[in-house]
Design a protein around this motif. Structure first.
Motif, short mmCIF file in Angstrom:
data_model
loop_
_atom_site.label_atom_id
_atom_site.label_comp_id
_atom_site.label_asym_id
_atom_site.label_seq_id
_atom_site.Cartn_x
_atom_site.Cartn_y
_atom_site.Cartn_z
N MET A 56 7.76 9.91 2.00
CA MET A 56 8.39 8.58 2.10
C MET A 56 7.33 7.54 2.45
N ALA A 57 7.39 6.40 1.76
CA ALA A 57 6.49 5.29 2.07
C ALA A 57 7.13 4.43 3.16
N TYR A 58 6.60 4.50 4.36
CA TYR A 58 7.17 3.76 5.49
C TYR A 58 6.69 2.31 5.47
N ASP A 87 6.93 5.88 13.01
CA ASP A 87 7.12 5.34 11.67
C ASP A 87 8.38 4.48 11.65
N VAL A 88 8.39 3.46 10.83
CA VAL A 88 9.55 2.58 10.67
C VAL A 88 9.90 2.53 9.19
N GLU A 89 11.14 2.82 8.86
CA GLU A 89 11.58 2.82 7.47
C GLU A 89 11.95 1.41 7.01
N SER A 124 -0.66 1.50 9.38
CA SER A 124 -0.46 0.92 8.05
C SER A 124 0.81 0.08 8.09
N VAL A 125 0.74 -1.14 7.56
CA VAL A 125 1.88 -2.05 7.50
C VAL A 125 2.09 -2.46 6.05
N LEU A 126 3.26 -2.11 5.52
CA LEU A 126 3.55 -2.39 4.11
C LEU A 126 2.45 -1.84 3.21
N GLY A 127 1.91 -0.68 3.60
CA GLY A 127 0.90 -0.01 2.81
C GLY A 127 -0.51 -0.56 2.97
N LEU A 128 -0.70 -1.50 3.90
CA LEU A 128 -1.99 -2.14 4.07
C LEU A 128 -2.46 -2.05 5.52
#
Length: 300
Positions: free
Chosen positions: A1-3, A26-28, A62-66
């Protein structure tokens, strides 16, 4: 899952103090996530690391993949931040504040009125911020964090120092924002606030996460007795102690309270004695979980 947020082993020290000591969570996407803890637990430091406002000494985030650090300009249009202490431009009206914030993101000035309506401040559009009440200023602060329509919103103790009415009013605003599908991360030390708003919470103390999960699941895991209370004088204390399934009994002159793990049996026995005047049944709360984990001693 990409959190939306993924943090692993975050650490931050200030001299001999480990403000953040190996924090992972992790936050979904679309989740309302709470970080709880007493003053000095490390909540705000964790939030600042995730927001890219502070560099961690160790760990990954990582925040929004960044990566948020160094300050990542690709993230800025996608996140909204309401800090623990907000500052506004002096002598500007509520509408002008929002227009100024929005202009930093290329947002049309007309969006300011839509944001004022969303947070219930339409009638304060022309009022200078210095003349707003504490609750109104907090709502404006949240509107400023949302004016550019971010995917992810950080709220650092948004109801601190507000009176009960203003807090409840702000809860309604936050619940409405959550239904729009945004991901929200909230820090607070108000357990009722977290229990009402959050899908999951992480309880912190001394820089560490002690427990993480849905508020209801954490409460059930405490396995605490229920409390059945009736008006004081409805039943003698000795008779209450003889009730089936009664564990502890206390009478403070206002309420007679019976602690029990079988509230149904206690209520049935009280009904048989015609002693249900003012009956109330209460279970454990998130505050009970919090105190069990962090202790009851005074924190300066």
């Amino acid at each position: 899952m990409a959190y939306t947020i993924s943090a692993s082993g975050l650490r931050k020290r200030y001299g001999d103090v480990a403000a953040v000591d190996g924090v992972s969570f992790d936050v979904e996407a679309g989740e309302f996530f709470g970080i709880l803890g007493p003053n000095g637990a490390g909540k705000t430091t964790v939030l600042e690391i995730v927001e890219g406002l502070r560099r961690a000494d160790g760990g990954e985030v990582s925040v929004l993949g960044l990566p948020p650090w160094p300050r990542n300009p690709r993230l800025l249009p996608r996140i909204g931040v309401q800090l623990q202490s907000s500052a506004f431009f002096e002598r500007l009206t509520a509408r002008e504040q929002l227009q100024t914030f929005g202009s930093l993101y290329g947002v049309p000035a007309a969006r300011a009125d839509a944001m004022l309506e969303m947070v219930g401040l339409t009638d304060k559009a022309g009022v200078q911020v210095e003349k707003l009440s504490g609750g109104q200023a907090q709502r404006l602060s949240i509107a400023c964090a949302l004016v550019h329509d971010p995917e992810l919103v950080f709220l650092d103790e948004p109801t601190a120092a507000l009176d009960p009415q203003a807090r409840r009013n702000l809860w309604d605003v936050l619940a409405g924002i959550s239904t729009e599908g945004r991901t929200i991360v909230l820090t607070t030390h108000h357990m009722d606030e977290a229990e009402s708003l959050c899908d999951r919470v992480a309880i912190m103390d001394a820089g560490r996460i002690l427990q993480l999960g849905a508020p209801a699941a954490l409460v059930r895991g405490l396995d605490a007795p229920a409390r059945v209370s009736v008006a004081s004088g409805t039943l003698p204390v000795e008779d209450a102690r003889a009730l089936p399934a009664a564990d502890e009994v206390a009478d403070d002159g206002v309420s007679l309270v019976v602690s029990t793990r079988d509230p149904g049996a206690v209520v049935a026995a009280l009904a048989a004695k015609d002693a249900l005047a003012g009956v109330r049944i209460g279970g454990a709360t998130l505050e009970d979980v919090f105190l069990e984990l962090t202790g009851r001693e005074y924190r300066a």
